[in-house]
Design a protein around this motif. Structure first.
Motif, short mmCIF file in Angstrom:
data_model
loop_
_atom_site.label_atom_id
_atom_site.label_comp_id
_atom_site.label_asym_id
_atom_site.label_seq_id
_atom_site.Cartn_x
_atom_site.Cartn_y
_atom_site.Cartn_z
N VAL A 1 7.16 4.90 9.13
CA VAL A 1 8.03 6.03 9.64
C VAL A 1 8.99 6.03 8.40
O VAL A 1 9.41 7.18 7.94
CB VAL A 1 8.69 5.72 10.92
CG1 VAL A 1 10.20 6.58 11.02
CG2 VAL A 1 7.92 5.56 12.14
N LEU A 2 9.33 4.99 7.77
CA LEU A 2 10.31 5.10 6.74
C LEU A 2 9.67 5.70 5.24
O LEU A 2 10.14 6.34 4.96
CB LEU A 2 10.65 3.69 6.27
CG LEU A 2 12.02 3.16 5.57
CD1 LEU A 2 12.96 3.70 6.40
CD2 LEU A 2 12.16 1.82 5.14
N PHE A 3 8.18 5.32 5.18
CA PHE A 3 7.77 6.02 4.28
C PHE A 3 7.47 7.43 4.46
O PHE A 3 7.79 8.28 3.46
CB PHE A 3 6.24 5.23 4.23
CG PHE A 3 5.50 5.76 2.96
CD1 PHE A 3 5.37 5.66 1.74
CD2 PHE A 3 4.43 6.69 3.38
CE1 PHE A 3 4.70 6.21 0.83
CE2 PHE A 3 3.43 7.46 2.40
CZ PHE A 3 3.77 7.16 1.18
N VAL A 4 7.09 7.87 5.41
CA VAL A 4 7.00 9.31 5.92
C VAL A 4 8.29 10.02 6.02
O VAL A 4 8.30 11.11 5.40
CB VAL A 4 5.96 9.43 7.23
CG1 VAL A 4 6.08 11.02 7.63
CG2 VAL A 4 4.70 8.90 7.17
N GLY A 5 9.35 9.55 6.73
CA GLY A 5 10.56 10.17 6.62
C GLY A 5 11.13 10.21 5.31
O GLY A 5 11.84 11.16 4.86
N GLY A 6 11.09 9.17 4.50
CA GLY A 6 11.40 9.27 3.12
C GLY A 6 10.86 10.55 2.10
O GLY A 6 11.96 11.05 1.58
N TRP A 7 9.63 10.61 2.56
CA TRP A 7 8.92 11.83 1.63
C TRP A 7 9.46 13.17 2.18
O TRP A 7 9.51 13.92 1.35
CB TRP A 7 7.45 11.22 1.63
CG TRP A 7 7.19 10.70 0.41
CD1 TRP A 7 6.68 9.39 0.35
CD2 TRP A 7 7.05 11.05 -0.77
NE1 TRP A 7 6.40 9.23 -0.86
CE2 TRP A 7 6.64 10.28 -1.76
CE3 TRP A 7 7.15 12.50 -1.31
CZ2 TRP A 7 6.10 10.52 -3.09
CZ3 TRP A 7 6.84 12.78 -2.61
CH2 TRP A 7 6.47 11.60 -3.81
N LEU B 1 0.66 -1.00 0.01
CA LEU B 1 0.06 -0.01 -0.14
C LEU B 1 0.85 1.35 -0.13
O LEU B 1 0.46 2.18 -0.64
CB LEU B 1 -0.77 -0.05 1.26
CG LEU B 1 -1.73 1.26 1.38
CD1 LEU B 1 -2.89 1.43 0.17
CD2 LEU B 1 -2.68 1.03 2.78
N LEU B 2 1.91 1.07 0.92
CA LEU B 2 2.86 2.69 0.77
C LEU B 2 3.75 2.45 -0.43
O LEU B 2 3.96 3.58 -0.99
CB LEU B 2 3.79 2.22 2.04
CG LEU B 2 3.45 2.24 3.38
CD1 LEU B 2 4.55 1.70 4.19
CD2 LEU B 2 2.93 3.70 3.92
N TRP B 3 3.89 1.43 -0.97
CA TRP B 3 4.24 1.45 -2.63
C TRP B 3 3.50 2.02 -3.47
O TRP B 3 3.72 3.04 -4.17
CB TRP B 3 4.81 0.03 -2.89
CG TRP B 3 5.83 0.04 -4.26
CD1 TRP B 3 6.08 1.04 -4.87
CD2 TRP B 3 6.40 -1.16 -4.60
NE1 TRP B 3 6.94 0.46 -5.97
CE2 TRP B 3 7.00 -0.64 -5.88
CE3 TRP B 3 6.57 -2.60 -4.32
CZ2 TRP B 3 7.63 -1.67 -6.79
CZ3 TRP B 3 7.28 -3.33 -4.95
CH2 TRP B 3 7.97 -2.80 -6.16
#
Lengths: 222, 388
Positions: free
Chosen positions: B373-379, A178-180
């Motif tokens: 966190v990885l997703f938000v931080g990455g963005w 989903l994150l992808w």
């Protein structure tokens, strides 16, 4: 359009940048969502089979009804979610003065479903490994008259160790893919609604993060 | 008539030779004294005591107590009205040398009723009067005793049970070839014939046998034995009645607990022996629709004495059922296998109970949060770079 699947997955900005120059078409996104819904229906068939087994002795023929409804639900549900995600992002983009049609948004969200097909396939493989290990409690006809008993049985079913593990694995796989998809949707929304990267990230990120938090909460309360 | 002279001379010489012989058969003081030293040194009876109608032998030992003089006997007999002589008396002359013993064996028949009898043994001397001796002969009709020491309270069809018997000899003589024969319609014996052998006076010997009845029937027990050479028998009947053995072992399952781990049901509990006999090789397993699974497809509790208990655990899988039959089997002392089946409920609560202790799934939650966190931080990082 001279772009491949890998562009959608790994270079979504470039992919959608090129796509915006072309005529809107929901054919390929619909096929992607259809593929996702078929895999989801297969998963639903396996899980529905367990539920059917649980209620097999209560009403004659209920197994077929449950199996058909889980398959149908998965097929239709994927398309509903497609529209729902597109609608939410579209609606939020109004806050950032987004411009562009809803069908364009549907198109980019549809393309963004591609990673989730992979996720669904992995989930299906995991399900085939775990489902034989799940012990399904059975509900008798008498138990069907007792809501507390039904609740207890369902709880027991969901709390089966193999079922728990499958649910946790499925949830984590869903979060990853989903994150992808969200990553793709951010670039898609940027182009489809002519938003800045920040605004687009907020439009997509807010519902996605909330949904992911909901999934994590579900893992915790199971 | 003309008599041939040589023949007449021979006859005369023969007559002359007989005269001194007749003269020697006469009693003399010495021969009477010598006869007085002849005595009965022993008597043997076979059998030692008779049943009425039995035949046997009486052996009389006559000893010449003279140290330097022989005695000549020419007649010996025995008997009276009750102890009848069956063989011929001794009618030929016989010499008994100094300090020698001569045996006189007589066949007799005991025609008398139970009691003690005194037949007379008489011995005639050539050179003296006769010797008379009163024998003591017993006629005893007491048979051997066949008694039941222990037997099952009740029998079960086609189940082997042991019967404990005792053979005793209340007579005052030994009996021979004691054999117990067992028979019964619809019953198998092991062994069907028991050889005891000789049984001395006052002796007793245990005799056990196993019986497997397949219907209600009396068991016929026949004790054969020989008193001397006379066959005798004692019979007894034991009824076989099917029913519940009040003393039988009675293993009971209690304290049953069911839990589910990784799809495998674990049924644990205790087995108590509420009977009066030992339950051997107690085993617990599950029956269809349950499918026994490792590690405890079958749990061997072992031997349980009275009031003893042992724990068990069986593992199984079961689908489409909310009860599973648990089979408990044990063997009695004779190796008969007894089964009992008890249904155990496998409720969904059993699964819940197990998982209620599982706690919060920390690892999946941590992974989920880390991904987020990885997703938000990455963005955030991407947007900052993009802004610059």
């Amino acid at each position: 359009m001279n772009l491949s699947i890998t562009d959608i997955l790994f270079r979504p900005d470039a992919f959608f940048g090129t796509m915006m120059n072309e005529k809107e078409s929901l054919k390929i996104p619909a096929l992607i969502v259809l593929a996702g819904s078929i895999v989801a229906a297969a998963y639903g068939y396996l899980i529905g089979g367990l539920t059917a087994k649980m209620m097999a002795s209560t009403v004659p023929g209920i197994e077929t009804i449950i199996t058909i409804s889980t398959i149908g639900g998965a097929l239709v549900g994927t398309f509903i979610f497609w529209i729902l995600w597109a609608g939410i992002i579209y609606a939020l983009s109004f806050a950032f003065k987004g411009l562009g049609s809803f069908s364009r948004m549907l198109q980019v969200v549809g393309y963004g479903y591609l990673p989730q097909i992979l996720g669904s396939v992995i989930t299906l493989i995991a399900a085939t490994q775990y489902i034989p290990k799940i012990t399904v409690p059975t509900l008798s006809s008498a138990a069907m008259q007792d809501p507390a008993m039904i609740e207890q049985t369902m709880k027991a079913f969901m709390h089966d160790p193999a079922m728990l593990e499958l649910t946790q694995i499925t949830s984590l796989i869903t979060i990853v893919f989903l994150l992808w998809s969200a990553n793709i949707w951010i670039f898609g929304a940027k182009h489809a609604r002519q938003l800045s990267p920040r605004d687009s990230a907020l439009c997509v990120g807010i519902p996605v993060v909330l949904y992911v938090l909901y999934l994590i909460y579900n893992i915790g309360v199971m | 008539m003309k008599i041939d002279q040589p023949f007449a001379i021979i006859c005369l010489l023969l007559l002359i030779s007989i005269v001194p012989g007749i003269a020697c058969g006469y009693a003399t003081p010495e021969s009477i004294v010598a006869a007085g030293k002849v005595y009965i040194s022993g008597i043997d009876y076979d059998p030692g005591s008779f049943f009425t109608g039995d035949t046997g032998t009486v052996t009389v030992y006559v000893t010449n107590g003279n140290s330097n003089q022989s005695v000549v006997v020419n007649h010996a007999t025995i008997g009276d009205t009750y102890i009848r002589l069956k063989s011929n008396p001794y009618d030929s002359s016989a010499n008994i040398g100094p300090l020698q013993t001569r045996t006189f064996v007589f066949s007799v028949a005991a025609d008398a009723l139970e009691g003690t009898y005194y037949p007379t043994f008489s011995l005639s001397f050539r050179d003296a009067d006769s010797l008379y001796y009163r024998l003591v002969t017993k006629v005893d009709n007491t048979p051997l005793e066949l008694t039941v020491v222990d037997k099952p309270d009740a029998y079960t069809q086609d189940k082997k049970k042991t019967v404990y018997m005792q053979v005793a000899n209340p007579r005052n003589n030994m009996v021979k070839n004691v054999i117990l024969d067992l028979s019964g319609d619809g019953a198998d014996f092991s062994p069907s014939r028991v050889f005891v052998g000789n049984l001395g006076p006052g002796e007793k010997i245990p005799v056990n046998f196993s019986v497997t009845p397949n219907k209600v029937t009396p068991l016929k027990l026949t004790l054969n034995y020989d008193n001397g050479d006379n066959p005798h028998r004692v019979s007894m009947e034991l009824p076989v009645i099917f029913g519940t053995d009040k003393k039988a072992a009675n293993p009971v399952i209690s304290n049953v607990q069911v839990k589910n781990e990784a799809g495998i049901w674990h049924v644990t509990g205790d087995v108590n022996n509420a009977g009066l006999e030992t339950a051997n090789t107690v085993m617990v397993t599950s029956l269809p629709p349950a499918i026994p699974q490792d590690p405890y497809k079958v749990y061997v509790v072992g031997a349980l004495k009275t009031d003893d208990f042992g724990s068990f655990e069986v593992t199984l899988t079961a689908e489409n059922t909310d009860t599973i039959p648990i089979k408990l089997s044990y063997k009695d002392a004779d190796g008969n296998v007894y089964d009992s089946i008890q249904d155990v409920k496998i409720s969904p609560a059993a699964i819940t109970a197990r998982n209620s202790t599982s706690g919060l799934p920390v690892i999946p939650i941590t992974i989920g949060i880390a991904l987020l966190v990885l997703f938000v931080g990455g963005w955030i990082l991407y947007l900052k770079r993009n802004k610059k």
